[in-house]
Scaffold this motif. Structure first.
Motif, PDB file in Angstrom:
ATOM      1  N   ASN A  55       3.361  24.638  58.086  1.00  0.00           N
ATOM      2  CA  ASN A  55       2.471  25.799  58.272  1.00  0.00           C
ATOM      3  C   ASN A  55       3.147  27.088  58.372  1.00  0.00           C
ATOM      4  OD1 ASN A  55       0.633  27.534  59.777  1.00  0.00           O
ATOM      5  ND2 ASN A  55      -0.775  26.214  58.889  1.00  0.00           N
ATOM      6  N   ALA A  56       3.155  27.994  57.900  1.00  0.00           N
ATOM      7  CA  ALA A  56       4.022  29.067  58.138  1.00  0.00           C
ATOM      8  C   ALA A  56       3.694  29.746  59.484  1.00  0.00           C
ATOM      9  CB  ALA A  56       3.864  30.162  57.128  1.00  0.00           C
ATOM     10  N   ILE A  57       2.332  29.992  59.845  1.00  0.00           N
ATOM     11  CA  ILE A  57       2.025  30.496  61.156  1.00  0.00           C
ATOM     12  C   ILE A  57       2.437  29.754  62.228  1.00  0.00           C
ATOM     13  CG2 ILE A  57       0.014  31.171  62.596  1.00  0.00           C
ATOM     14  CD1 ILE A  57      -1.344  32.059  59.921  1.00  0.00           C
ATOM     15  N   ALA A  58       2.376  28.536  62.185  1.00  0.00           N
ATOM     16  CA  ALA A  58       2.977  27.557  63.086  1.00  0.00           C
ATOM     17  C   ALA A  58       4.228  27.545  63.356  1.00  0.00           C
ATOM     18  CB  ALA A  58       2.550  26.157  63.208  1.00  0.00           C
ATOM     19  N   LEU A  59       4.965  27.850  62.408  1.00  0.00           N
ATOM     20  CA  LEU A  59       6.467  28.005  62.228  1.00  0.00           C
ATOM     21  C   LEU A  59       6.864  29.357  63.020  1.00  0.00           C
ATOM     22  CD1 LEU A  59       7.286  26.759  58.959  1.00  0.00           C
ATOM     23  CD2 LEU A  59       8.271  25.558  61.012  1.00  0.00           C
ATOM     24  N   VAL A  60       6.084  30.209  63.058  1.00  0.00           N
ATOM     25  CA  VAL A  60       6.222  31.589  63.765  1.00  0.00           C
ATOM     26  C   VAL A  60       5.956  31.374  65.093  1.00  0.00           C
ATOM     27  CG1 VAL A  60       5.613  33.983  64.139  1.00  0.00           C
ATOM     28  CG2 VAL A  60       6.092  32.915  61.762  1.00  0.00           C
ATOM     29  N   ALA A  61       4.754  30.679  65.313  1.00  0.00           N
ATOM     30  CA  ALA A  61       4.414  30.656  66.871  1.00  0.00           C
ATOM     31  C   ALA A  61       5.136  29.576  67.676  1.00  0.00           C
ATOM     32  CB  ALA A  61       2.858  30.186  66.694  1.00  0.00           C
ATOM     33  N   LEU A  62       5.766  28.850  66.940  1.00  0.00           N
ATOM     34  CA  LEU A  62       6.306  27.437  67.839  1.00  0.00           C
ATOM     35  C   LEU A  62       7.629  28.121  68.749  1.00  0.00           C
ATOM     36  CD1 LEU A  62       6.361  24.654  68.633  1.00  0.00           C
ATOM     37  CD2 LEU A  62       7.676  24.089  66.656  1.00  0.00           C
ATOM     38  N   PRO A  63       8.583  28.766  68.105  1.00  0.00           N
ATOM     39  CA  PRO A  63       9.522  29.118  68.940  1.00  0.00           C
ATOM     40  C   PRO A  63       8.916  29.942  70.255  1.00  0.00           C
ATOM     41  CG  PRO A  63       9.988  29.490  66.733  1.00  0.00           C
ATOM     42  CD  PRO A  63       8.617  29.245  66.656  1.00  0.00           C
ATOM     43  N   LEU A  64       8.178  31.088  69.867  1.00  0.00           N
ATOM     44  CA  LEU A  64       7.655  31.685  70.926  1.00  0.00           C
ATOM     45  C   LEU A  64       6.850  30.867  72.022  1.00  0.00           C
ATOM     46  CD1 LEU A  64       7.939  34.825  71.095  1.00  0.00           C
ATOM     47  CD2 LEU A  64       8.336  33.895  68.928  1.00  0.00           C
ATOM     48  N   PHE A  65       6.293  29.702  71.378  1.00  0.00           N
ATOM     49  CA  PHE A  65       5.538  28.884  72.540  1.00  0.00           C
ATOM     50  C   PHE A  65       6.452  28.236  73.249  1.00  0.00           C
ATOM     51  CE2 PHE A  65       2.769  24.633  72.065  1.00  0.00           C
ATOM     52  CZ  PHE A  65       2.441  24.771  73.287  1.00  0.00           C
ATOM     53  N   CYS A  66       7.743  27.915  72.727  1.00  0.00           N
ATOM     54  CA  CYS A  66       8.747  27.399  73.677  1.00  0.00           C
ATOM     55  C   CYS A  66       9.192  28.428  74.673  1.00  0.00           C
ATOM     56  CB  CYS A  66       9.975  26.751  72.835  1.00  0.00           C
ATOM     57  SG  CYS A  66       9.561  25.461  71.526  1.00  0.00           S
ATOM     58  N   LEU A  79       1.769  33.363  74.573  1.00  0.00           N
ATOM     59  CA  LEU A  79       0.666  33.068  75.478  1.00  0.00           C
ATOM     60  C   LEU A  79       0.412  31.750  75.545  1.00  0.00           C
ATOM     61  CD1 LEU A  79      -1.624  36.005  74.808  1.00  0.00           C
ATOM     62  CD2 LEU A  79      -0.201  35.807  76.567  1.00  0.00           C
ATOM     63  N   LEU A  80       0.304  30.907  74.519  1.00  0.00           N
ATOM     64  CA  LEU A  80       0.088  29.627  74.661  1.00  0.00           C
ATOM     65  C   LEU A  80       1.060  29.068  75.575  1.00  0.00           C
ATOM     66  CD1 LEU A  80      -0.341  27.875  70.921  1.00  0.00           C
ATOM     67  CD2 LEU A  80      -2.213  28.185  72.965  1.00  0.00           C
ATOM     68  N   GLY A  81       2.512  29.331  75.602  1.00  0.00           N
ATOM     69  CA  GLY A  81       3.684  28.786  76.281  1.00  0.00           C
ATOM     70  C   GLY A  81       3.362  28.943  77.897  1.00  0.00           C
ATOM     71  N   ILE A  82       3.035  30.196  78.255  1.00  0.00           N
ATOM     72  CA  ILE A  82       3.028  30.654  79.351  1.00  0.00           C
ATOM     73  C   ILE A  82       1.849  30.192  80.037  1.00  0.00           C
ATOM     74  CG2 ILE A  82       2.704  32.748  81.005  1.00  0.00           C
ATOM     75  CD1 ILE A  82       4.043  34.419  78.877  1.00  0.00           C
TER      76      ILE A  82
END
Lengths: 363, 58
Positions: A124-135, A305-308
């Protein structure tokens, strides 16, 4: 057949080079990722369907999975408290606020802690963008946790410690039934879905096995923050400057391979398991979403924000909601309520932004 | 472009992270590995868990 041989080879190599426990944990992660992706079991999606469509099927399956896990793991953890550890964390104002933000954010990208990893694994493209920022956000969150703990009272409340194991299991099951009755009353769709209920039983079985193998419940975000902390250390960051990373447990994690870290292994497994489950049909599904490019920036922001928020809330939907409630931690219940209110806001905000992003792309 | 491209990106990301950690960090030592299962063992939980809250009131 080739995929099965590859997995057996991978797990055997890890068992020999790191240890059998770590191989088992990676295997459990793969099974969880595969099962959740193949059976369509999740956390953010079912909450969205309950809020938006008045469909409680996914919510009922979640409650079943948590209840079954609680019945098994609370006595196990109490059996040998020196070896086993429950997902018990403090309740605080900042914890509740962070759970609200997490609930909102997970609706914005339609991916929670486990869901973002699984969605990324399924391409999923959106998850691939979000995951590094989540980390990255998980790491930033670890830097903020000591300030939050110093500035507001943080009180861990363990139901097994308060009521004993039998009382705590009873209170947990009753609490889940009450939530289920409220959801059932609100729902306008049939309550039970055989596929989701089967997935719930499988997930509960894997979560119980996780406790037996690791000695602690399933979690996600600790590993994500650890990966970035190790990368930052490689770039010259000094962990001694951050109170969170000076604790002996975290020092040990930083000095060890991620292939010996419990949450890292199951999180890696979630990505791999979802990839295996989604591989066959992936060539028939488009990679990009039909939205304007700016929505990907929105996804990146909410990934951060998910990560923090997941660090400040002492866990995501897995570590706090699923494992927290199953362990008898009051913070899991506070997370459930605050996260759900955040999701109500998030569902509405996402619908508005998604519609705008689609219109922007067309014009 | 299909979702298969996304899956390959995700798997390469995971593999790359593991390889970098293995190469630049301390590789795992199987001779220091804990027992296969915490259940029935003295080598229990690592404590590195999402609910870990150093400094919170116990």
């Amino acid at each position: 057949m080739i995929r099965i041989l590859l997995i057996v080879g991978l797990l055997s190599t890890l068992a020999v080079s790191a240890g059998v426990r770590f191989s088992l944990l990676l295997g459990l992660g793969l099974l969880i990722g595969f099962s959740l992706e193949r059976m369509g079991f999740g956390f953010a999606g079912p909450w969205r369907r309950l809020i938006r469509d008045r469909n409680a099927q996914g919510m009922m399956a979640q409650l079943l999975a948590i209840g079954l896990t609680a019945i098994a793991i609370q006595p196990i953890i109490a059996y040998a408290p020196g070896s086993f550890l429950g997902a018990i964390a403090p309740v605080s104002i900042t914890m509740v606020m962070a759970a609200f933000v997490f609930g909102l954010s997970m609706q914005m990208i339609l991916g929670c802690g486990s869901g973002t990893l699984i969605n990324a694994g399924s391409g999923n493209a959106i998850a691939l963008v979000a995951l590094p920022l989540f980390c990255l956000g998980s790491f930033v969150g670890t830097l903020l946790v000591p300030f939050a703990i110093e500035s507001t009272p943080h009180i861990p409340v363990s139901l097994p410690a308060l009521f004993g194991v039998q009382g705590s299991v009873g209170a947990t099951v009753i609490g889940l039934i009450v939530i289920g009755l409220i959801a059932a009353r609100y729902s306008q769709a049939p309550l039970w879905n055989r596929r989701l209920l089967t997935a719930a039983v499988i997930l509960a079985g894997l979560a119980i096995l996780h406790v037996l193998v690791a000695g602690q419940p399933w979690g996600v975000v600790y590993g994500l923050g650890l990966w970035v902390a190790k990368a930052a250390q490689g770039l010259g960051w000094d962990p001694a400057t951050a109170a969170f990373w000076t604790h002996p447990i975290n020092i040990a994690a930083l000095e060890s391979s991620i292939l010996t870290d419990t949450t890292s292994l199951t999180s890696l497994g979630l990505v791999g398991g979802a990839a295996l489950a989604a591989w066959k049909e992936s060539s028939d599904r488009p990679f990009g979403q039909s939205v304007a490019i700016w929505f990907y920036l929105v996804a990146a922001l909410f990934g951060l924000l998910l990560g923090i928020s997941s660090r400040l809330a002492f866990g995501c939907n897995v570590g706090a909601l699923f494992s927290g409630i199953a362990s008898g931690s009051l913070h899991g219940w506070a997370w459930l309520l605050a996260g759900f209110v955040g999701s109500i806001v998030g569902v509405r905000l996402r619908d508005q932004l998604w519609s705008l992003a689609q219109t922007s792309r067309q014009s | 472009m299909t979702r298969r491209f996304g899956i390959i990106v995700a798997l390469l990301g995971v593999l790359g992270g593991v390889v970098i950690d293995w190469t630049l960090g301390v590789p795992p030592d199987p001779f220091r590995a804990p027992d296969p299962m915490a259940f029935g063992s003295t080598s229990g939980a690592s404590g590195a868990i999402c609910t870990f809250a150093p400094g919170a009131q116990q």
